[in-house]
Design an enzyme around this catalytic site. Structure first.
Site, PDB file in Angstrom:
ATOM      1  N   HIS A  66      -5.327   8.012  -0.328  1.00 27.03           N
ATOM      2  CA  HIS A  66      -4.701   8.302  -1.608  1.00 27.03           C
ATOM      3  C   HIS A  66      -4.459   9.803  -1.669  1.00 27.03           C
ATOM      4  CE1 HIS A  66      -6.380   4.462  -3.748  1.00 27.03           C
ATOM      5  NE2 HIS A  66      -5.478   4.207  -2.826  1.00 27.03           N
TER       6      HIS A  66
ATOM      7  N   GLY B 179       7.547  13.581  -9.150  1.00 26.08           N
ATOM      8  CA  GLY B 179       7.078  14.592  -8.209  1.00 26.08           C
ATOM      9  C   GLY B 179       5.608  14.382  -7.918  1.00 26.08           C
TER      10      GLY B 179
ATOM     11  N   GLY C  22       0.832  -1.194   0.000  1.00 27.39           N
ATOM     12  CA  GLY C  22       0.000   0.000   0.000  1.00 27.39           C
ATOM     13  C   GLY C  22       0.868   1.246   0.000  1.00 27.39           C
ATOM     14  N   ASP C  23       0.243   2.408  -0.133  1.00 32.74           N
ATOM     15  CA  ASP C  23       0.956   3.702  -0.129  1.00 32.74           C
ATOM     16  C   ASP C  23       1.933   3.823  -1.307  1.00 32.74           C
ATOM     17  OD1 ASP C  23      -0.171   4.569   2.401  1.00 32.74           O
ATOM     18  OD2 ASP C  23       1.139   3.092   3.323  1.00 32.74           O
TER      19      ASP C  23
ATOM     20  N   ARG D  75       1.127   8.215  10.902  1.00 35.38           N
ATOM     21  CA  ARG D  75       2.198   7.380  11.436  1.00 35.38           C
ATOM     22  C   ARG D  75       3.414   7.399  10.506  1.00 35.38           C
ATOM     23  NH1 ARG D  75      -0.442   1.547  12.621  1.00 35.38           N
ATOM     24  NH2 ARG D  75      -1.238   1.922  10.521  1.00 35.38           N
TER      25      ARG D  75
END
Length: 424
Positions: A41, A415, A12-13, A304
């Site tokens: 997201h 970016g 994820g992420d 976190r």
């Protein structure tokens, strides 16, 4: 007709939101088909920087229909708050561009309560939940102990269901945790304040999407989290409680089975992970802190600090296979410009042998990364818009990743802003 999915190849992420935001320029509909508001997201465009948790990332594109399918954990309170926040940022959200499945089950206040109580009970053995109620929600859903959005249209039946659920949930909370469930009055007030305002957005998502596909419409399916968090194929039990794979897209959208024309597998140019569980290539100490700060690696939902490390090609190859990726999107290449040497985890050492295959989850704690280093480019690449504008060392790194993963590279992010990418 073109049916595409944007999915994560890792934990994820990975940057799926920015890829969906980019690709929706050519789409008629964007569909969230699983998961809830437990992850985010992040999208940055001309309106600003936004963290989406439930809304599909196509919400920034005029003329695009945004859909929450029946596979989604519908957290009405979080969704309404998210809608209001985006409206304050100048984003238009109406029943004309947002459709919510009437078959989506409601994540209720006691699901968060149970989530927090269970993590506290587990103590040192906790799963690292975001405490958004996702696991208790899906557990109740598969036990058929939930309300569905469409039930809001039938008040008398809803009241009967509510009384039954309150009795059942009260028994569980008292028996397991010595805690009390919300009262009937509290739950009715919650439904009135947060669920009923969504009534104008409810409808048959499967029917609407089926008609759109039949007429040649372009539909993009947006997944939450990544392949390694899938409930069946991921690093169980440190997974989410839904199916994060592209193969679930049609079911989670409420559509008939079909074939995806394209599956864009998203991975970062390095590895990140939020929560507990095995993470073979994890860095600790000063080099981890530096990479975390350079990449602003903090959870979009929880804030976190993310665990970080070099790109894990073993995990990424596994994720690409599970997702059936047809193209690779590599994000955050610009972050690696701070390094003299750029690391790659190419294999694992496990029980005295080297392997390029991702092992069974129970063996991951024994695995050690095999790390190689490539020449760094030591410059800012965020202004590059063509492949030839990248330094030779950066191009070699990207091509090595492409070769190792075995999936052709389609996009390269340099970016966070919408225009900061290279199309290959």
């Amino acid at each position: 007709m073109r049916l595409s999915a944007v999915v994560g190849l890792n934990w994820g992420d990975e940057g799926k939101g920015r890829m969906v935001d980019l690709l929706t320029e050519d789409c008629d509909a964007v569909v969230r088909y699983q998961g809830g508001g437990n992850a985010g997201h992040t999208v940055e465009n001309e309106l600003g920087k936004f963290a989406l948790h439930l809304l599909p990332s196509g919400v920034f594109r005029p003329g695009v229909l945004n859909v929450l399918g029946p596979g989604v954990a519908l957290d009405c309170q979080s969704l309404l708050e998210e809608m209001e926040e985006l409206r304050r940022g100048g984003v238009c959200i109406t029943p004309e561009n947002l459709l919510i499945s009437e078959r989506a089950a409601l994540l209720l206040p006691w699901h968060r309560q149970e989530d927090a109580l269970e993590e506290a009970r587990l103590g040192a053995h906790k799963y690292g939940s975001t405490v958004q109620g996702i696991a208790p929600f899906y557990g109740d859903k598969y036990r058929k102990k939930v309300l569905r959005a469409g039930d809001l249209r039938f008040p008398e039946r809803l009241e009967e269901e509510l009384e039954s659920l309150l009795e059942w949930k009260g028994l569980g909370l008292r028996g397991l945790y010595g805690a009390a469930a919300p009262t009937a009055a509290e739950l009715r007030a919650w439904l009135r304040d947060y669920a009923e305002p969504l009534l104008p957005y409810l409808g048959d998502t499967g029917g609407a999407l089926g008609e759109l596909a039949a007429s040649g419409g372009r539909i993009l399916f947006e997944a939450q989290l990544g392949a390694l968090r899938d409930i069946d194929c991921g690093i169980f039990p440190y997974t989410t409680s839904s199916h994060t794979l592209a193969s679930y897209a049609f079911t989670g959208a409420g559509m008939a089975p079909g074939r995806l024309d394209e599956v864009v597998g998203v991975a970062k140019a390095y590895s990140t992970c939020v929560g507990e569980g095995p993470f073979v290539c994890e860095w600790r100490g000063p080099e981890a802190e530096r990479l975390r700060e350079e990449g602003a690696e903090y959870g979009a939902r929880t804030g976190r600090p993310r665990r970080v490390g070099p790109m894990d090609l073993v995990a990424t190859r596994c994720g690409a296979r599970l997702q059936g990726a047809t193209h690779l999107a590599l994000t955050k290449l610009d972050v690696l410009g701070c390094m003299d040497r750029v690391p790659l985890c190419t294999a694992y050492t496990l029980r005295g042998a080297e392997t390029r295959d991702f092992p069974y989850p129970a063996l991951l704690d024994e695995a050690e990364p095999v790390t190689e280093y490539m020449e760094g480019w030591r410059c800012d690449v965020s202004g590059a818009r063509r492949w030839t504008e990248l330094p030779e060392a950066a191009r070699r790194y990207v091509r090595r990743v492409e070769e190792e993963v075995g999936v052709p590279l389609g996009w390269l992010s340099v970016g966070p802003r919408r225009e900061q990418y290279i199309r290959l």
